[in-house]
Design an enzyme around this catalytic site. Structure first.
Site, PDB file in Angstrom:
ATOM      1  N   SER A 126       0.823  -1.216   0.000  1.00 16.33           N
ATOM      2  CA  SER A 126       0.000   0.000   0.000  1.00 16.33           C
ATOM      3  C   SER A 126       0.848   1.253   0.000  1.00 16.33           C
ATOM      4  O   SER A 126       1.961   1.279   0.532  1.00 16.33           O
ATOM      5  CB  SER A 126      -0.875  -0.014   1.257  1.00 16.33           C
ATOM      6  OG  SER A 126      -1.410   1.261   1.507  1.00 16.33           O
ATOM      7  N   TYR A 150      -0.507   0.175  10.139  1.00 15.96           N
ATOM      8  CA  TYR A 150      -0.823  -0.531   8.897  1.00 15.96           C
ATOM      9  C   TYR A 150       0.319  -0.358   7.892  1.00 15.96           C
ATOM     10  O   TYR A 150       0.792  -1.334   7.287  1.00 15.96           O
ATOM     11  CB  TYR A 150      -2.124   0.029   8.335  1.00 15.96           C
ATOM     12  CG  TYR A 150      -2.554  -0.522   6.997  1.00 15.96           C
ATOM     13  CD1 TYR A 150      -3.171  -1.760   6.909  1.00 15.96           C
ATOM     14  CD2 TYR A 150      -2.381   0.214   5.829  1.00 15.96           C
ATOM     15  CE1 TYR A 150      -3.591  -2.263   5.682  1.00 15.96           C
ATOM     16  CE2 TYR A 150      -2.797  -0.276   4.601  1.00 15.96           C
ATOM     17  CZ  TYR A 150      -3.405  -1.515   4.530  1.00 15.96           C
ATOM     18  OH  TYR A 150      -3.819  -2.002   3.319  1.00 15.96           O
ATOM     19  N   LYS A 154       2.798  -3.259   6.370  1.00 17.66           N
ATOM     20  CA  LYS A 154       2.960  -3.509   4.934  1.00 17.66           C
ATOM     21  C   LYS A 154       4.433  -3.398   4.536  1.00 17.66           C
ATOM     22  O   LYS A 154       4.946  -4.199   3.750  1.00 17.66           O
ATOM     23  CB  LYS A 154       2.108  -2.518   4.125  1.00 17.66           C
ATOM     24  CG  LYS A 154       0.598  -2.795   4.188  1.00 17.66           C
ATOM     25  CD  LYS A 154       0.221  -4.091   3.480  1.00 17.66           C
ATOM     26  CE  LYS A 154      -1.286  -4.302   3.381  1.00 17.66           C
ATOM     27  NZ  LYS A 154      -1.622  -5.635   2.812  1.00 17.66           N
TER      28      LYS A 154
END
Lengths: 325, 325
Positions: A126, A150, A154
């Protein structure tokens, strides 16, 4: 050809599965089209009823090393690893995010390594890996200093795929997805969920809340392009990647204002009037930490493609999800 | 003030411990000097005999979550995390490297988080996080695409420290050490061990093997500066770091040829004649993948310091280790 998708009951997993089934083949490492014989979907969430005899579904949690091992024992030729806890949830529940977003990929990669088989392993990363002090335009060699858990998870997954690939344990490919709009269905716990809501809800006559300012810019991609680029990532020969299996996909830079202008052009002022402004600084901060301008040179060289315009993105959503033209 | 060092029986751990004990204080978060009352050293390897009443030693493996929890229960104000499997060994033994270099820091950070106390946490990372296609001069915002498992494991640790710090679980500081020369003692399994051997052995009348070409350039730092910079990292106020707890330390760019010229100046041609050339492409490849030129702007702004010359590095080794002037 046997393909497997983690997060296979999710929105992107389902779209990818549908596209693969319709297509019916994938290019193999020798450059030939190989017929799709089996598509294995795994997800912790239950699946919609199976409608294609090539599909096999496994309900299970890849965070569990045993499930990951069972999954790897299927020896799919290609694994698309999409399963993840979304950004908002990973920020709210640190342990859950670490367990699923880091632990999950660790389990999968280890299961492949220990089984001694080398699948093509496509990992959906992402744009959230970027954050902090950034250049005006993000380059392919810009450092990842994520400002969300997050994004960190990733970024950790990316590095793991790179090393497992370098060592020959998997044949990895990592694509950094821009913010995907327009997502169908209900708002989820992704911090960027509003970016879909402000288009999706008005197109269906419902009000939508916009928690960020009209000037906020996003780097976006439609679900159609995301699916197309995931498949392209799987089909590229290993050589094309060189010593870096990670690529930032080419997106579109749009402000919230421009997204709303597209909505007006495609669906009229009435739709736009359904957007209500309700600022939420915590959302503005996280989404605002993601860069909105990229120079996706490497991706373009590798043959990945961006959407042509935000109007096209809105129309694609209407075609794919609302069955209107 | 209670300070703890993991890898406390290692070469750098012992030097850091000695420096802290001699200094007798560390600047606390309020900017005052706080007397060093306890120094806890932990290592899987046994310790030399304790000679200072402030020192406590724990023989144990931080890869064991239980040991990490016991260690964290000490609630040191400052933790220096130096314990690691070196680069050559991490490349040779993938599982060991992952367990110690990734698992170890994960255990420590988790143990702190779960104990609910927030130490200053100084992590010794490495220039080995860089690799692959690099700009001529590495900038503070250059992406980390490591080409060794050791480098990947260090890069993973960096990102974890950043996120645990952002979330307030620890007060992290990450310094990327250049190749440390001249290390005392025996050659170890670090890929760069030759860089110390080619100085250390000739200075003691022994032959040394050089596995790389004279043109190979390295980014180096003396043990003295490394210790000084680790202490500086601990003492900097949290605010100074902003949203990125990682910094590439300022080193010296030297070719193997220039290192040998320094040796000649300091110790004469006789010493140089003890260096034998025995090319090893696998070592040249790994060390050659590490960048040798940096623009360490951020580090300099933060007050970290490089060595002044390689001659100074050679002389410092003689003073510190050989008791000659």
């Amino acid at each position: 050809m046997h393909i497997a998708i983690t997060g296979g009951s999710g929105f992107l997993g389902q779209k990818l599965a549908k596209a693969l089934l319709e297509r019916g083949y994938l290019v193999d490492p020798e450059g030939s089209d190989a017929m799709l014989e089996q598509l294995t979907l795994i997800d912790a969430v239950k699946f919609p009823r199976r409608t294609d005899r090539r599909v096999r579904t496994i309900t299970g949690d890849i965070c569990d090393p045993l499930i990951a091992r069972t999954f790897a024992s299927e020896r799919a030729d290609v694994i698309f690893h999409l399963a993840a806890v979304v950004s908002g949830e990973a920020e709210q529940n640190f342990e859950l995010g670490m367990r699923v977003n880091l632990g999950g990929i660790q389990n999968l990669l280890e299961a492949c390594r220990q089984a001694g088989y080398v699948p093509r392993f496509v990992f959906a990363s992402s744009v959230a890996v970027f954050g902090g002090e950034l250049p005006a335009v993000v380059q392919d060699n810009t450092a990842t200093i994520p400002q969300s858990s997050y994004g960190v998870q990733k970024a950790l997954g990316e590095l793991l795929v790179n090393d497992y690939s370098r060592r020959g344990f998997v044949n990895g490919r990592v694509v950094r997805l821009p913010t995907i709009v327009v997502r169908p269905g209900q708002p989820n716990r992704a911090t960027s969920t509003f970016a879909s809501s402000i288009i999706r809800e008005p197109l269906q006559g419902q009000t939508a809340l916009c928690p960020v300012s009209p000037e906020l810019r996003l780097w976006v991609m439609s679900p159609r392009r995301a699916v197309q680029n995931l498949i392209h990532a799987a089909e590229l020969p290993a050589d094309a990647w060189g010593d870096n299996r990670i690529v930032s996909l080419p997106g579109l830079t749009v402000s919230v204002q421009q997204m709303i202008e597209s909505l007006a052009r495609v669906a009229g002022a009435e739709a736009v009037s359904l957007i209500k402004w309700q600022p939420d600084p915590s959302i503005e901060n996280i989404v605002g930490s993601w860069p909105a301008r990229f120079n996706p040179e490497r991706a373009v060289t590798l043959g990945f493609e961006a959407d042509n315009s935000f109007d096209e993105i809105v129309r694609a959503f209407m075609e794919d999800e609302l069955q209107k033209q």
